[in-house]
Design a protein around this motif. Sequence first.
Motif, PDB file in Angstrom:
ATOM      1  N   ALA A  35       0.678  -1.248   0.013  1.00 28.63           N
ATOM      2  CA  ALA A  35       0.047  -0.035  -0.088  1.00 28.63           C
ATOM      3  C   ALA A  35       0.739   1.225   0.233  1.00 28.63           C
ATOM      4  N   GLU A  36       2.040   1.129   0.546  1.00 32.06           N
ATOM      5  CA  GLU A  36       2.866   2.306   0.545  1.00 32.06           C
ATOM      6  C   GLU A  36       3.842   2.452  -0.609  1.00 32.06           C
ATOM      7  N   GLY A  37       3.542   1.441  -1.310  1.00 28.31           N
ATOM      8  CA  GLY A  37       4.508   1.561  -2.832  1.00 28.31           C
ATOM      9  C   GLY A  37       5.913   1.053  -2.912  1.00 28.31           C
ATOM     10  N   GLU A  38       5.959   0.064  -2.036  1.00 26.85           N
ATOM     11  CA  GLU A  38       7.155  -0.686  -1.868  1.00 26.85           C
ATOM     12  C   GLU A  38       7.063  -2.038  -2.474  1.00 26.85           C
ATOM     13  N   GLN A  39       7.903  -2.700  -3.416  1.00 25.62           N
ATOM     14  CA  GLN A  39       7.909  -3.930  -3.871  1.00 25.62           C
ATOM     15  C   GLN A  39       8.123  -4.774  -2.740  1.00 25.62           C
ATOM     16  N   LEU A  40       6.911  -6.006  -2.769  1.00 23.37           N
ATOM     17  CA  LEU A  40       7.358  -6.929  -1.778  1.00 23.37           C
ATOM     18  C   LEU A  40       7.715  -8.199  -2.351  1.00 23.37           C
ATOM     19  N   GLY A  41       8.111  -8.054  -4.047  1.00 26.72           N
ATOM     20  CA  GLY A  41       8.413  -9.269  -4.706  1.00 26.72           C
ATOM     21  C   GLY A  41       7.332 -10.018  -5.208  1.00 26.72           C
ATOM     22  N   VAL A  42       7.821 -11.253  -5.729  1.00 24.77           N
ATOM     23  CA  VAL A  42       7.051 -12.149  -6.395  1.00 24.77           C
ATOM     24  C   VAL A  42       6.642 -13.194  -5.309  1.00 24.77           C
ATOM     25  N   LEU A  43       5.312 -13.363  -4.980  1.00 20.27           N
ATOM     26  CA  LEU A  43       4.694 -14.209  -4.095  1.00 20.27           C
ATOM     27  C   LEU A  43       3.469 -14.990  -4.515  1.00 20.27           C
ATOM     28  N   PRO A  44       3.250 -15.918  -4.018  1.00 22.40           N
ATOM     29  CA  PRO A  44       2.076 -17.020  -4.311  1.00 22.40           C
ATOM     30  C   PRO A  44       0.870 -16.111  -4.142  1.00 22.40           C
ATOM     31  N   THR A  45      -0.289 -16.004  -4.950  1.00 24.87           N
ATOM     32  CA  THR A  45      -1.360 -15.418  -4.727  1.00 24.87           C
ATOM     33  C   THR A  45      -2.121 -15.359  -3.436  1.00 24.87           C
ATOM     34  N   ASP A  46      -2.229 -16.532  -2.657  1.00 24.08           N
ATOM     35  CA  ASP A  46      -2.799 -16.726  -1.404  1.00 24.08           C
ATOM     36  C   ASP A  46      -1.918 -16.065  -0.301  1.00 24.08           C
ATOM     37  N   GLU A  47      -0.679 -16.159  -0.436  1.00 24.09           N
ATOM     38  CA  GLU A  47      -0.024 -15.474   0.805  1.00 24.09           C
ATOM     39  C   GLU A  47      -0.224 -13.860   0.267  1.00 24.09           C
ATOM     40  N   ALA A  48      -0.326 -13.281  -0.828  1.00 22.71           N
ATOM     41  CA  ALA A  48      -0.409 -11.772  -0.880  1.00 22.71           C
ATOM     42  C   ALA A  48      -1.999 -11.632  -0.780  1.00 22.71           C
ATOM     43  N   MET A  49      -2.907 -12.580  -0.804  1.00 26.79           N
ATOM     44  CA  MET A  49      -4.266 -12.277  -0.108  1.00 26.79           C
ATOM     45  C   MET A  49      -4.320 -11.920   1.268  1.00 26.79           C
ATOM     46  N   SER A  50      -3.672 -12.893   1.850  1.00 23.23           N
ATOM     47  CA  SER A  50      -3.513 -12.862   3.474  1.00 23.23           C
ATOM     48  C   SER A  50      -2.886 -11.537   3.769  1.00 23.23           C
ATOM     49  N   ILE A  51      -1.820 -11.043   3.267  1.00 20.42           N
ATOM     50  CA  ILE A  51      -1.083  -9.807   3.357  1.00 20.42           C
ATOM     51  C   ILE A  51      -2.155  -8.616   3.384  1.00 20.42           C
ATOM     52  N   ALA A  52      -2.676  -8.609   2.472  1.00 22.94           N
ATOM     53  CA  ALA A  52      -3.751  -7.739   2.013  1.00 22.94           C
ATOM     54  C   ALA A  52      -5.098  -7.721   2.992  1.00 22.94           C
ATOM     55  N   ARG A  53      -5.503  -8.762   3.389  1.00 20.53           N
ATOM     56  CA  ARG A  53      -6.448  -9.091   4.532  1.00 20.53           C
ATOM     57  C   ARG A  53      -5.917  -8.619   5.905  1.00 20.53           C
ATOM     58  N   GLU A  54      -4.806  -8.745   6.296  1.00 20.30           N
ATOM     59  CA  GLU A  54      -4.178  -8.269   7.493  1.00 20.30           C
ATOM     60  C   GLU A  54      -4.175  -6.746   7.379  1.00 20.30           C
ATOM     61  N   ALA A  55      -4.097  -6.006   6.414  1.00 19.13           N
ATOM     62  CA  ALA A  55      -3.934  -4.700   6.297  1.00 19.13           C
ATOM     63  C   ALA A  55      -5.453  -4.057   6.202  1.00 19.13           C
ATOM     64  N   GLY A  56      -6.279  -4.965   6.062  1.00 14.42           N
ATOM     65  CA  GLY A  56      -7.689  -4.445   5.748  1.00 14.42           C
ATOM     66  C   GLY A  56      -8.122  -3.765   4.444  1.00 14.42           C
ATOM     67  N   LEU A  57      -7.032  -4.065   3.600  1.00 12.75           N
ATOM     68  CA  LEU A  57      -7.155  -3.615   1.974  1.00 12.75           C
ATOM     69  C   LEU A  57      -7.403  -4.731   1.032  1.00 12.75           C
ATOM     70  N   ASP A  58      -7.729  -4.179  -0.185  1.00 14.62           N
ATOM     71  CA  ASP A  58      -7.936  -5.444  -1.155  1.00 14.62           C
ATOM     72  C   ASP A  58      -6.587  -5.602  -2.273  1.00 14.62           C
ATOM     73  N   LEU A  59      -6.578  -6.596  -2.789  1.00 14.39           N
ATOM     74  CA  LEU A  59      -5.601  -6.912  -3.623  1.00 14.39           C
ATOM     75  C   LEU A  59      -5.929  -6.786  -4.954  1.00 14.39           C
ATOM     76  N   VAL A  60      -5.244  -5.714  -5.997  1.00 15.08           N
ATOM     77  CA  VAL A  60      -6.081  -5.300  -6.964  1.00 15.08           C
ATOM     78  C   VAL A  60      -4.876  -5.724  -8.228  1.00 15.08           C
ATOM     79  N   GLU A  61      -5.323  -6.251  -9.174  1.00 15.53           N
ATOM     80  CA  GLU A  61      -4.488  -6.326 -10.443  1.00 15.53           C
ATOM     81  C   GLU A  61      -4.185  -5.221 -11.179  1.00 15.53           C
TER      82      GLU A  61
END
Length: 182
Positions: A35-61
Motif C-alpha cells: 500500500a505504501e508503494g514498496e515492492q514485496l516481490g513475487v509471491l503466491p496469490t494466497d500469501e498476497a491475499m492474506s497480507i492484503a486482508r491483514e492490512a484491511g485492504l484489497d489485492l488489485v491487479e
Amino acid sequence: MALRNTSRERERDQNRDQTRINERIRVSPIRVISAEGEQLGVLPTDEAMSIAREAGLDLVEVAPGAKPPVCRIMDYGKYKYQQSKKQHKNQSHHTKTKEIRLRPKTGDHDIEFKVKQAIGFLKHKDKVQVSVQFKGREMAHVEEGHRVMAQVIELLAEVGKLESPPKQMGRRIMATVSPKAG
C-alpha cells in the motif's frame, strides 16, 4: 426468474470493470506492491491475499499483461473513485452554438432579458448567435434592426468577443459572439 436477472446484472458489471480484485485473481505467482508503494516481490496469490486482508485492504491487479502480473494492495473503492474522478476531469466541454432571436421592434426590457440569457450561455463556454429577424414591411427599416444588433453586441462585450460581425442574410441580420478566454 429474479435470481437470473441479478446474475446477469452481476455479469454485466463484471464485464464493464475488467480489473480483477481479491478472489478473482487466479494467476499465481504475482508481483506484489504494498500500500505504501514498496515492492514485496513475487509471491503466491494466497500469501498476497492474506497480507492484503491483514492490512484491511484489497489485492488489485494493476498490470495483468506483465509476466508475472503486477498486483497492488490498496483500498479498491477509493481507487475506483479516483479513476472516475480522473475520467470525469478529462471530459471537456463541447462548445455549442446557442441562438437568441430578436425583432427590430423588440423592447429594451426584452432585449435585456435576452442578453441575460446570452451571458449565461457565454459563461457556460457556449457561442451565441444573435439574429434579428424581419417580417413583412419591417424590411423597409433595416437600420432599426442594425440598432438592436449594435445594442445587444455592446451589452455582450463584457463577457464575449465578436467572432463574426453582423451581416444581413435575406430577412435576417446575424452575428456570432464567442466567450472570452480566461
